[in-house]
Design a protein around this motif. Sequence first.
Motif, short mmCIF file in Angstrom:
data_model
loop_
_atom_site.label_atom_id
_atom_site.label_comp_id
_atom_site.label_asym_id
_atom_site.label_seq_id
_atom_site.Cartn_x
_atom_site.Cartn_y
_atom_site.Cartn_z
N TRP A 84 34.57 32.54 44.87
CA TRP A 84 34.38 31.82 46.13
C TRP A 84 35.15 30.51 46.13
N GLU A 85 35.14 29.81 45.00
CA GLU A 85 35.90 28.55 44.92
C GLU A 85 37.40 28.82 45.08
N LEU A 86 37.90 29.82 44.37
CA LEU A 86 39.33 30.12 44.43
C LEU A 86 39.75 30.64 45.80
N PHE A 87 38.88 31.38 46.46
CA PHE A 87 39.15 31.85 47.82
C PHE A 87 38.94 30.74 48.86
N GLU A 88 38.30 29.65 48.43
CA GLU A 88 37.95 28.54 49.33
C GLU A 88 37.07 29.04 50.47
N SER A 89 36.17 29.96 50.13
CA SER A 89 35.27 30.55 51.11
C SER A 89 34.17 31.30 50.37
N ASP A 90 32.96 31.24 50.91
CA ASP A 90 31.86 31.99 50.28
C ASP A 90 31.49 33.21 51.13
N SER A 91 32.51 33.80 51.74
CA SER A 91 32.25 34.94 52.62
C SER A 91 32.00 36.21 51.81
N THR A 92 31.38 37.17 52.46
CA THR A 92 31.18 38.48 51.87
C THR A 92 32.14 39.45 52.56
N SER A 93 32.11 40.68 52.11
CA SER A 93 33.03 41.68 52.63
C SER A 93 32.30 42.64 53.55
N GLU A 94 32.41 42.39 54.86
CA GLU A 94 31.77 43.27 55.83
C GLU A 94 32.29 44.69 55.71
N ASP A 95 33.59 44.81 55.59
CA ASP A 95 34.20 46.13 55.43
C ASP A 95 34.95 46.13 54.10
N GLU A 96 36.26 46.02 54.13
CA GLU A 96 37.05 46.01 52.90
C GLU A 96 37.93 44.77 52.80
N GLU A 97 37.49 43.66 53.42
CA GLU A 97 38.30 42.44 53.39
C GLU A 97 38.50 41.93 51.97
N ILE A 98 37.45 42.01 51.16
CA ILE A 98 37.52 41.60 49.76
C ILE A 98 37.40 42.85 48.91
N VAL A 99 38.25 42.96 47.90
CA VAL A 99 38.24 44.09 46.98
C VAL A 99 38.06 43.55 45.58
N CYS A 100 37.28 44.24 44.77
CA CYS A 100 37.12 43.88 43.36
C CYS A 100 37.46 45.09 42.51
N ILE A 101 38.33 44.88 41.54
CA ILE A 101 38.56 45.88 40.50
C ILE A 101 37.86 45.36 39.26
N ALA A 102 36.81 46.06 38.85
CA ALA A 102 36.00 45.67 37.69
C ALA A 102 36.48 46.45 36.47
N GLU A 103 36.65 45.74 35.36
CA GLU A 103 37.07 46.37 34.12
C GLU A 103 35.87 46.72 33.24
N THR A 104 34.67 46.57 33.80
CA THR A 104 33.43 46.93 33.12
C THR A 104 32.51 47.57 34.13
N ASP A 105 31.57 48.35 33.63
CA ASP A 105 30.52 48.89 34.50
C ASP A 105 29.17 48.32 34.08
N ALA A 106 29.20 47.14 33.46
CA ALA A 106 27.98 46.50 32.96
C ALA A 106 27.30 45.68 34.08
N CYS A 107 26.26 44.99 33.70
CA CYS A 107 25.36 44.29 34.62
C CYS A 107 26.05 43.37 35.61
N GLY A 108 27.09 42.68 35.21
CA GLY A 108 27.75 41.71 36.07
C GLY A 108 28.25 42.28 37.38
N VAL A 109 28.57 43.56 37.38
CA VAL A 109 29.06 44.21 38.60
C VAL A 109 28.00 44.17 39.70
N ASP A 110 26.74 44.19 39.31
CA ASP A 110 25.68 44.15 40.32
C ASP A 110 25.68 42.84 41.09
N ALA A 111 26.01 41.73 40.44
CA ALA A 111 26.11 40.44 41.15
C ALA A 111 27.24 40.49 42.17
#
Length: 177
Positions: A34-61
Amino acid sequence: MQKELESLWQKCVAFHGHGCGGLAVGFRAVLYAWELFESDSTSEDEEIVCIAETDACGVDAIQALLSCTVGKGNLIFNLQGKNAFSFYRRPDGKSFRLALRPTPEKTKDERLAWLMDGDFHEMFDVKEAPEPVPEEARIFKTVTCSVCGERFAESFAHLQNGEIVCSACYRPYTRGL
């Protein structure tokens, strides 16, 4: 912890089922994103994409706070066993990768406290996102497997003996190799 951050943390805990160090890693990654994007927005559709290199707990956040999900197609796994997350914002093309640095040797409770109260700038390396923004999710035609009769996405279809078959029914010709 600030009251606003406590509310966000509790949202992650409610989604995940309990608070833990792994969830805290994802929580802090989202705050940094959020700091780097200068916005605390969420992704209503696909505006923000995350590629996670783990499937551990942090992905839930990331799911709870950024609204990146597998079903929407804006949470993609590239499993490398690393606490690293590449974030992309489609509207302006901004992207970066956050990789967790080694954490200090601490007890489980001390580590959680360090993750929750420490400076996330010291927790993550910020790098260039390794790939261009992934293409948007596509909807594929549904086809029927000629062997089991189950319906599946055309993108998973195999041709075997002139018939369409699903991955589970497909028998590749490998000559034993």
